[in-house]
Write a protein that holds these residues in place. Structure first.
Motif, PDB file in Angstrom:
ATOM      1  N   LEU A 164       0.856  -1.176   0.000  1.00  0.00           N
ATOM      2  CA  LEU A 164       0.000   0.000   0.000  1.00  0.00           C
ATOM      3  C   LEU A 164       0.895   1.229   0.000  1.00  0.00           C
ATOM      4  O   LEU A 164       1.695   1.434   0.909  1.00  0.00           O
ATOM      5  N   VAL A 165       0.800   2.052  -1.035  1.00  0.00           N
ATOM      6  CA  VAL A 165       1.623   3.249  -1.155  1.00  0.00           C
ATOM      7  C   VAL A 165       0.727   4.475  -1.240  1.00  0.00           C
ATOM      8  O   VAL A 165      -0.411   4.399  -1.709  1.00  0.00           O
ATOM      9  N   VAL A 241      -0.801  -0.916  -4.619  1.00  0.00           N
ATOM     10  CA  VAL A 241      -2.122  -0.313  -4.475  1.00  0.00           C
ATOM     11  C   VAL A 241      -1.936   1.141  -4.047  1.00  0.00           C
ATOM     12  O   VAL A 241      -1.370   1.416  -2.980  1.00  0.00           O
ATOM     13  N   HIS A 242      -2.385   2.051  -4.876  1.00  0.00           N
ATOM     14  CA  HIS A 242      -2.345   3.479  -4.554  1.00  0.00           C
ATOM     15  C   HIS A 242      -3.517   3.808  -3.619  1.00  0.00           C
ATOM     16  O   HIS A 242      -4.682   3.593  -3.972  1.00  0.00           O
ATOM     17  N   ILE A 243      -3.210   4.306  -2.449  1.00  0.00           N
ATOM     18  CA  ILE A 243      -4.242   4.769  -1.519  1.00  0.00           C
ATOM     19  C   ILE A 243      -4.320   6.289  -1.649  1.00  0.00           C
ATOM     20  O   ILE A 243      -3.377   7.001  -1.285  1.00  0.00           O
ATOM     21  N   LEU A 244      -5.428   6.777  -2.213  1.00  0.00           N
ATOM     22  CA  LEU A 244      -5.602   8.213  -2.457  1.00  0.00           C
ATOM     23  C   LEU A 244      -6.622   8.775  -1.468  1.00  0.00           C
ATOM     24  O   LEU A 244      -7.697   8.209  -1.262  1.00  0.00           O
ATOM     25  N   ARG A 277      -0.963  -2.679 -10.709  1.00  0.00           N
ATOM     26  CA  ARG A 277      -1.433  -1.772  -9.666  1.00  0.00           C
ATOM     27  C   ARG A 277      -2.918  -1.495  -9.814  1.00  0.00           C
ATOM     28  O   ARG A 277      -3.505  -1.700 -10.876  1.00  0.00           O
ATOM     29  N   MET A 278      -3.486  -1.017  -8.728  1.00  0.00           N
ATOM     30  CA  MET A 278      -4.858  -0.550  -8.733  1.00  0.00           C
ATOM     31  C   MET A 278      -4.950   0.663  -7.817  1.00  0.00           C
ATOM     32  O   MET A 278      -4.013   0.973  -7.065  1.00  0.00           O
ATOM     33  N   VAL A 279      -6.085   1.350  -7.881  1.00  0.00           N
ATOM     34  CA  VAL A 279      -6.274   2.603  -7.129  1.00  0.00           C
ATOM     35  C   VAL A 279      -7.426   2.419  -6.147  1.00  0.00           C
ATOM     36  O   VAL A 279      -8.482   1.883  -6.496  1.00  0.00           O
TER      37      VAL A 279
END
Length: 478
Positions: A164-165, A241-244, A277-279
């Protein structure tokens, strides 16, 4: 107080080999018992081994100097010295071993994987092992070889399936706490997470690990903030996984710009921008967050991302995210080739490899380098003339003297065997044979020779009588 360390410099020393023993058997009515000196024991190795119960390199941060035990010297009566005990150092799964220059020596992945960081020294041979038909009573033994001294760097790269980034306070710790049983520290200020957190997630029949990497900021790949220290923990992850944050209070930030910034940092670090990757649009439980997520979702999907709207606080959208990650990880695992349990690398020597080199340096000194001659020098007791002669014989048989002649060495030239900081230097005198051989058959004792057959003794005795008779007959008195 520091509780997590993922990079340490370790100074390891293997055990020294025990010295061989020079001894002669002594017993009543056996005056010629022969040599019975035992061999020295082998020095202990320093071995790194992966242990699943170890998660940090903290122990080596506090105690960076580690040494294995030495081998015991040999004794008379053909008693060999005891081998030194190997020093086994447990390390976390995913530890990379490097030398001081940054060259990778080993990549330890998988429980039980091991690497010998420092090799123990050989034990010296006793005079019983050195005896032969030519050298029946050696008056010397070989010294033990010192163990290796190594300065290595251990670097931990977390082994996880999902990383998780995202920016600090984007909700990564909250998300991993609800997806798994992990209990990371959660607070409403930046850089709450100072160490990577791991959690295990079960989705249907798929079980995978998820890592919460400390927050990234612009310039993380160049060392700004905490990013450079922990970006390496992303290297082994199969999925990013982009944590926005859709409810950020900073006016200059929005999910799209956050994504672009993190993507640039991953690209600058090298190799991470090509991972699947996913968002995840987090904090949709906040009214403005829900509206912003619906606004940016079409833009993100047009870029090819698979987008999920979740709330770690309200537990919204977590099941769909968990199973989507499981599907992606299962496909990633299936695409990886099946690794062999044991991999053997064979590096044969060249057919013309003599095992040593002779180089003339700028000051005219001839330096001999090679594993065998350097080890032989370390094993020689230079206070014993017979041991020095034995070394000369070994070097001569190896071809060192012939190579010195080809290199242009002349009588009186300086010759060094070994590296600059630990070499034996002497003035070279070329000989047809090694120095000890010129003195005769070194180490022999004719009393140990096998008796002659009876027939041979009779013939020799008769020949001696004939010689005496002939001398008597040829004698003419004045």
């Amino acid at each position: 107080m520091t509780t997590f360390v993922d990079r340490v410099e370790l100074h390891v020393a293997a055990g020294n080999g025990g010295h061989g023993c020079a001894s002669v058997h002594r017993e009543k009515f056996k005056p010629l018992g022969g040599p019975d000196g035992g061999n020295g024991g082998r020095g202990g190795d320093v071995i790194l081994i992966v242990d699943q119960s170890v998660t940090t390199l903290l122990d080596y941060h506090h105690s960076p100097h580690r040494k294995a035990t030495n081998g015991k010297p040999g004794e008379g009566g053909n008693r060999s010295g005891k081998d030194g005990t190997d020093l086994v150092l447990p390390v976390p799964d995913g530890t990379v071993v490097m030398d001081g220059a940054g060259n990778v020596l080993a990549d330890l992945v998988g429980h039980g994987t091991s690497y010998i960081a420092a090799q123990g020294g050989r034990g010296g041979l006793g005079n019983a092992a050195l005896s032969s038909a030519r050298r029946k009573a050696p008056g010397f033994a070989l010294l033990g070889v010192p163990g290796d001294l190594q300065d290595i760097v251990l670097e931990l790269k977390t082994v996880a399936d999902v990383a998780l980034v995202g920016y600090p306070s984007a909700g990564k710790s909250s998300l991993i706490s609800v997806l798994s049983a992990a209990k990371p520290k959660i607070a409403d200020y930046p850089f709450t997470t100072l160490v990577p957190n791991l959690g295990v997630v079960t989705a249907g029949e798929t079980v995978y690990t998820i890592a919460d990497v400390p927050g990234l900021i612009p310039g993380a790949s160049q060392g700004k903030g905490l990013g450079l220290e922990f970006l390496r923990h992303v290297e082994r992850c199969s999925v990013l996984v982009h944590i926005l944050d859709t409810a950020t209070l900073e006016s200059e930030r929005d999910p799209i710009s956050d994504l672009d910034t993190i993507e640039e940092e991953l690209k600058q670090y090298g190799g991470l921008d090509r991972r699947p990757r996913m968002v995840v649009l987090n904090k949709i439980d906040v009214p403005d967050g829900k509206d912003l997520a619906e606004m940016v979702r079409p833009d993100l999907e047009s870029r090819g991302y698979r987008v999920f709207e979740v709330s770690a606080v309200a537990h919204t959208g977590l099941r769909e995210l968990s199973f989507a990650l499981a599907e992606l990880i299962a496909a990633s695992r299936a695409a990886k080739p099946q690794e062999e349990a044991t991999r053997i690398v064979i590096r044969p020597k060249a057919v013309d490899d003599s095992g040593f080199t002779v180089v003339q340096e700028e000051d005219g000194l001839f330096r001999v380098r090679g594993e065998k001659p350097e080890r032989w020098v370390r094993q020689t007791d230079f206070s014993n003339d017979e041991a020095v002669g034995y070394l000369a014989d070994r070097l001569n048989r190896l071809g060192v003297e012939q190579s010195l002649m080809k290199a242009g060495a002349r009588s009186g030239d300086g010759v060094a065997i070994g590296p600059e900081d630990n070499a034996v230097v002497f003035d070279w005198e070329p000989t047809v044979m090694a120095g000890a051989e010129m003195l005769g058959r070194r180490g022999e004792d004719h009393r140990f020779e096998a008796p002659r057959p009876a027939a041979q003794r009779r013939r020799d005795n008769q020949a001696e009588r004939d010689d005496v008779t002939q001398e008597f007959n040829d004698f003419k008195p004045f």
